[in-house]
Structures are given as C-alpha cells and as structure tokens.
Motif scaffolding. Structure first.
Motif, PDB file in Angstrom:
ATOM      1  N   ALA A  57       0.817  -1.217   0.000  1.00  0.00           N
ATOM      2  CA  ALA A  57       0.000   0.000   0.000  1.00  0.00           C
ATOM      3  C   ALA A  57       0.853   1.270   0.000  1.00  0.00           C
ATOM      4  O   ALA A  57       0.428   2.308  -0.504  1.00  0.00           O
ATOM      5  N   ALA A  58       2.067   1.193   0.551  1.00  0.00           N
ATOM      6  CA  ALA A  58       2.985   2.336   0.541  1.00  0.00           C
ATOM      7  C   ALA A  58       3.877   2.351  -0.698  1.00  0.00           C
ATOM      8  O   ALA A  58       4.756   3.200  -0.827  1.00  0.00           O
ATOM      9  N   ASP A  59       3.670   1.379  -1.603  1.00  0.00           N
ATOM     10  CA  ASP A  59       4.489   1.248  -2.820  1.00  0.00           C
ATOM     11  C   ASP A  59       5.965   1.054  -2.488  1.00  0.00           C
ATOM     12  O   ASP A  59       6.850   1.634  -3.128  1.00  0.00           O
ATOM     13  N   LEU A  60       6.220   0.204  -1.492  1.00  0.00           N
ATOM     14  CA  LEU A  60       7.597  -0.154  -1.153  1.00  0.00           C
ATOM     15  C   LEU A  60       7.975  -1.510  -1.748  1.00  0.00           C
ATOM     16  O   LEU A  60       9.134  -1.925  -1.669  1.00  0.00           O
ATOM     17  N   ALA A  61       7.015  -2.187  -2.341  1.00  0.00           N
ATOM     18  CA  ALA A  61       7.221  -3.433  -3.089  1.00  0.00           C
ATOM     19  C   ALA A  61       6.004  -3.609  -3.986  1.00  0.00           C
ATOM     20  O   ALA A  61       4.897  -3.226  -3.603  1.00  0.00           O
ATOM     21  N   PRO A  62       6.175  -4.178  -5.176  1.00  0.00           N
ATOM     22  CA  PRO A  62       5.022  -4.320  -6.081  1.00  0.00           C
ATOM     23  C   PRO A  62       4.039  -5.399  -5.655  1.00  0.00           C
ATOM     24  O   PRO A  62       2.859  -5.325  -5.962  1.00  0.00           O
ATOM     25  N   PHE A  63       4.522  -6.428  -4.973  1.00  0.00           N
ATOM     26  CA  PHE A  63       3.642  -7.421  -4.359  1.00  0.00           C
ATOM     27  C   PHE A  63       4.365  -8.096  -3.213  1.00  0.00           C
ATOM     28  O   PHE A  63       5.560  -7.876  -2.997  1.00  0.00           O
ATOM     29  N   ALA A  64       3.615  -8.887  -2.429  1.00  0.00           N
ATOM     30  CA  ALA A  64       4.191  -9.500  -1.228  1.00  0.00           C
ATOM     31  C   ALA A  64       3.499 -10.829  -0.957  1.00  0.00           C
ATOM     32  O   ALA A  64       2.354 -11.053  -1.379  1.00  0.00           O
TER      33      ALA A  64
END
Length: 492
Positions: free
Chosen positions: A163-170
């Motif tokens: 949600a913070a755009d620190l990774a594209p998916f998790a």
C-alpha cells in the motif's frame, strides 16, 4: 524513472523485457523508497539490499541471455513467517529474534527459481496471532492510509509494504483472515487459496490445518502473476495436493460475470457489529457486479454463530501443540542463567512469547487437556464439519458467496479492544479457513474517514481462477484498486 513504483506487475515485466529499465534500476528505486518512507510505516523487519542487488544483477544477466522467466527481476517482499536461507526469520517474535534459517520455504525457493528479487522480510503479528500487527516484538506497523491506524493482521507488514508502494507485491499467510483482512484495511487485493494449493513447507506454523499462503498486491492481475509462482504440489508438505495448476494470468477473463450467481448470506449482513459505511460500500460493489450481469441470490449460512467459538478452540489447540518446540534448548530465545531445566522452560517461554501468544497457548492447552479434550476440541472438530457442509450446500445453488472482509475499517493503533472483541472481528473470514475454501478481498471504496473497505468473495474448492477472474473484471470496470494513499505518492 521516478514513478516505477506506480507500475503494475504486467507493466514491470514488459518494461524489463523491452529494456526500458533494468532489474537493478528497479530494485534500487524500491530500496531508496524503503530507506526514505519505511521509517514512517515500519513495515520491514529486515531489509536485504546487498542480496537484492545481487539477485537483480543476476536477473539482468539472464534477461540479456534470453533465459529469463516472465517475472525475472521483479522485486518482492516476504512476510517474516517464511523461512529464508541466511536471513533472519522471526515470525514477529522475541523468541526467534536470533534465528537465521538454514533453508528456504518452498514459496521462497519457487520465487528464486522464477527470478524474483527479495527486498526483505516484513512485519507481522507475533506467530501470526492477531488482527492488527501490534503484537509484533518489533513494534506496530502503520497503515499507509492513516498512520495512526493499524494495517490489519497478521500479514499487516505485507499489506502496508504494498500500500505504501515499497514493493510491487508481497507474500502473506492466512490462518483466519490474515491475508484478506489486512488487504481490506489497506485497500489491496489479497487471495487466500484453497487449503493444499500452496505449500506450507518452511512456513513457521501457527495452526497447521488452517494455515495457507497467498499473494497480496494492488490488483487481481498482480495476484495472478504471483499465484503462478506459488501454487503447486510439494512433496515436502504432506497436506499439499497433487492437482493441476491453472495459468491464473491466462484465465483472468475466463469466468463470465454475466450469469454468475453470487450468494448473499442474510446472516452476514445482519451482524451486530457491521459498520454502516462498510455495509453500504459492499452493497454498492454487489450492485455494480449485478449491473455487469451477475445475479444476486439470498442464501442461508445457518452455522454463522458457531464460527468464532469453533475457530478459537481449534486454532489455539494447534498453536499449543506447534509452539511446544520453543523450549530454549535447540534454537530461539533462551533465558539467562536458568537454575534447572524447569526454570529454563518456564522463563524462556514466558520471556520469549508475548501476551497474545501466551493467551492462545493457554486456551489451547486447556482445550487439549485430559477431561476437556472430548468436550472442547473433538466437539469443535465436529462443528467444523457442519460449517463445511453448510458452505457446500450453498454452493449447490450459487457460484461464489459475497461478504464483507471485516465488519469495520482499520482500528486506531492502541484501540482498547479486549481480546474477545478482537476475535469477533474475524467473523467473516475464519469460516473459510475452517472449511479450507479459497477467498479473495477486493477494495470497493472508503468509509467517511477515507479508510479502505473490502469485499470478500468466497469460492468453492480449487476456484482460485474464478475468484481472480471475477475480481479482475470488476477492477476493469472500477478504479478503487488504483487509489493510492498520500504516502505512496512520495517519490524517492
């Protein structure tokens, strides 16, 4: 190159394959964002920049040689419940603060084979026990939409990092809603697959008959890319099913919304604690699906009142059994200067486990104890079968079942919810785990405080493709999944 974090997974793969940017440039972009923004969000427990850049360079070499997979060079964050070789794996607990895993979980190993770049490990409720990510030994993760609110749990770090755009998916895990509820709280798409669809090998166990790993991302399409990596049989996991795996990306338009029968359980929309804004947004999303050609069918799920008591007997009982191994002897936290073996056990466990984990161990141990086993645990397993049969009967007349993912939007950090009140917040998610069914959360709007609301769609066994397809088509017709929190708009 300042807005790489705004790209979907498909756009990232196209950019990499067309050499518009390299995996190193993409990885460096995310690492800079983590360095700049994560102090506010606190989503990471461990960031692995050296390993990430080495994996990115290897991915770029593969791309140049023409040997790359679709996702080669795409960054990912792993929930800190997946064992990662040579990297600290804590499960959010003081008990495992010093644990360096000697091997990779199957999900992590599959990610490496696919060429994914691991940015690090993200925060979670301790041993996945919680709905807020506040029980972590490493402190509370914040909700990117409102930093004074929780991101949900237990996969709160996974939700917050996307949600913070620190990774594209998790990656996330879901034992009673731990993918769907944080996805709802953070405005994301999150899929809990059918039990046995994704290997549990190398996932630190909470409740073994309920735990299941799944993807968390902005859209159903992004989740489908990660499901293509995660799903499949694994000989190392005895509960993993030998069943053909769909191409989830190729099947994104494979289910027609026109004619789809969506079950609306009347019991779910009369729950006392259901927030009016949540109910309104979910009903609006169902109206949209109806406008797209779906048929809404009122159904009965008569076992609804049994969900919470059944789950909170079975899950703590299995946790009590699984967490016996943390005794201060072989690995993990060990108390200082124990006077004897009993003292070692007592103090290592009471000092190493937090209050919520201790509470669930005690509940589970009581339920499994002599004289109570038949009255509680065995009876709960019988009720579990009735819950499963209740769903199967419903699926005779409908294709999917709709519900809110949570009765409210995100709680404020430090909200004085007593444990029972918190457990009741799981009313819409836990039955799916008890029955072993797949379910997905999709963002469908906001409440009056601009906090995200989620719609949950529950499918019959092995219907992950169908769930992803329905949500994908809903997302083609709406833009809720593209909305971003202010903190996500910050450029590194």
């Amino acid at each position: 190159m300042t807005d790489l974090h705004r790209l979907s997974i498909r756009e990232i793969t196209e950019g990499l394959s067309q050499a518009k940017f390299s995996s190193r440039e993409l990885t460096e972009h995310y690492l800079k964002r983590i360095e700049k923004i994560d102090a506010q969000v606190q989503s990471f427990v461990t960031v692995t920049p050296e390993q990430a850049l080495a994996q990115a360079d290897a991915a770029d070499t593969l791309r140049k040689s023409g040997m790359a997979n679709v996702l080669t060079g795409v960054p990912i964050a792993h929930k800190d419940i997946f064992c990662t070789q040579g990297i600290k794996t804590t499960a959010g607990s003081k008990m495992l603060d010093n644990f360096i895993s000697p091997y990779d979980a199957t999900v992590v190993a599959k990610g490496k084979v696919a060429g994914l770049v691991t940015l690090g490990k993200v925060n979670m409720d301790e041993f996945a026990m919680g709905s807020t990510s506040e029980s972590s030994y490493f402190g509370a993760t914040k909700n990117p939409w409102a930093l004074d609110h929780v991101p949900g749990g237990s996969s709160g770090g996974s939700a917050a990092v996307v949600a913070a755009d620190l990774a594209p998916f998790a990656t996330g895990t879901d034992t009673g809603g731990s993918i769907r509820q944080p996805a709802s709280f953070c405005g994301l798409t999150g899929l809990k697959p059918t039990y046995g669809r994704v290997s549990r090998f190398g996932i630190i166990a909470y409740a073994s008959s309920l735990d299941q790993a799944g993807p968390m991302a902005r859209s159903a399409e992004d989740c489908a890319y990660l499901m293509n990596v995660m799903a499949g049989h694994d000989a190392k996991d005895s509960t993993s099913m030998e069943k053909d795996v769909d191409d989830y990306v190729a099947n994104l338009n494979g289910t027609a919304v026109k004619g789809l029968r969506i079950g609306i359980p009347k019991q779910y929309f009369n729950v006392a604690g259901l927030d009016a804004d949540v109910k309104a947004r979910v009903e609006e999303s169902l109206k949209k699906l109806q406008d797209m050609g779906a048929t809404l069918v009122e159904i009965d799920l008569n076992m609804t009142e049994a969900y919470v008591p059944t789950y909170y007997l079975i899950a703590p009982a299995e946790a009590s059994s699984n967490l016996q191994r943390y005794d201060g002897v072989r690995y993990g936290y060990r108390c200082e200067n124990p006077v004897d073996l009993t003292d070692l056990y007592k103090r290592s466990r009471s000092e190493g486990f937090g209050p919520e984990v201790q509470r669930r161990i005690l509940i589970g141990t009581y339920a499994l104890s002599a004289g109570y086993y038949d009255a509680y645990y065995v009876k709960a397993q019988k009720v579990r079968r009735l819950i499963q049969q209740d769903f199967l009967k419903a699926f005779e007349s409908v294709d999917v079942i709709a519900a809110p993912s949570a009765p409210t939007t995100a709680y404020k950090i430090g909200a004085s919810l007593d444990p029972v009140e918190m457990y009741l917040g799981d009313i819409y998610t836990i039955a799916v785990n008890l029955a072993g069914l797949p379910a997905i959360n999709a963002p469908v709007g906001f409440d009056k405080d601009q906090l995200p609301v989620g719609l949950q769609l529950i499918g019959n066994y092995w219907s992950e493709s169908q769930l992803l397809s329905v949500v994908h088509q809903y997302q083609q017709a709406t833009d809720w999944h593209t909305q971003r929190a202010a903190i996500a708009e910050e450029n590194a």
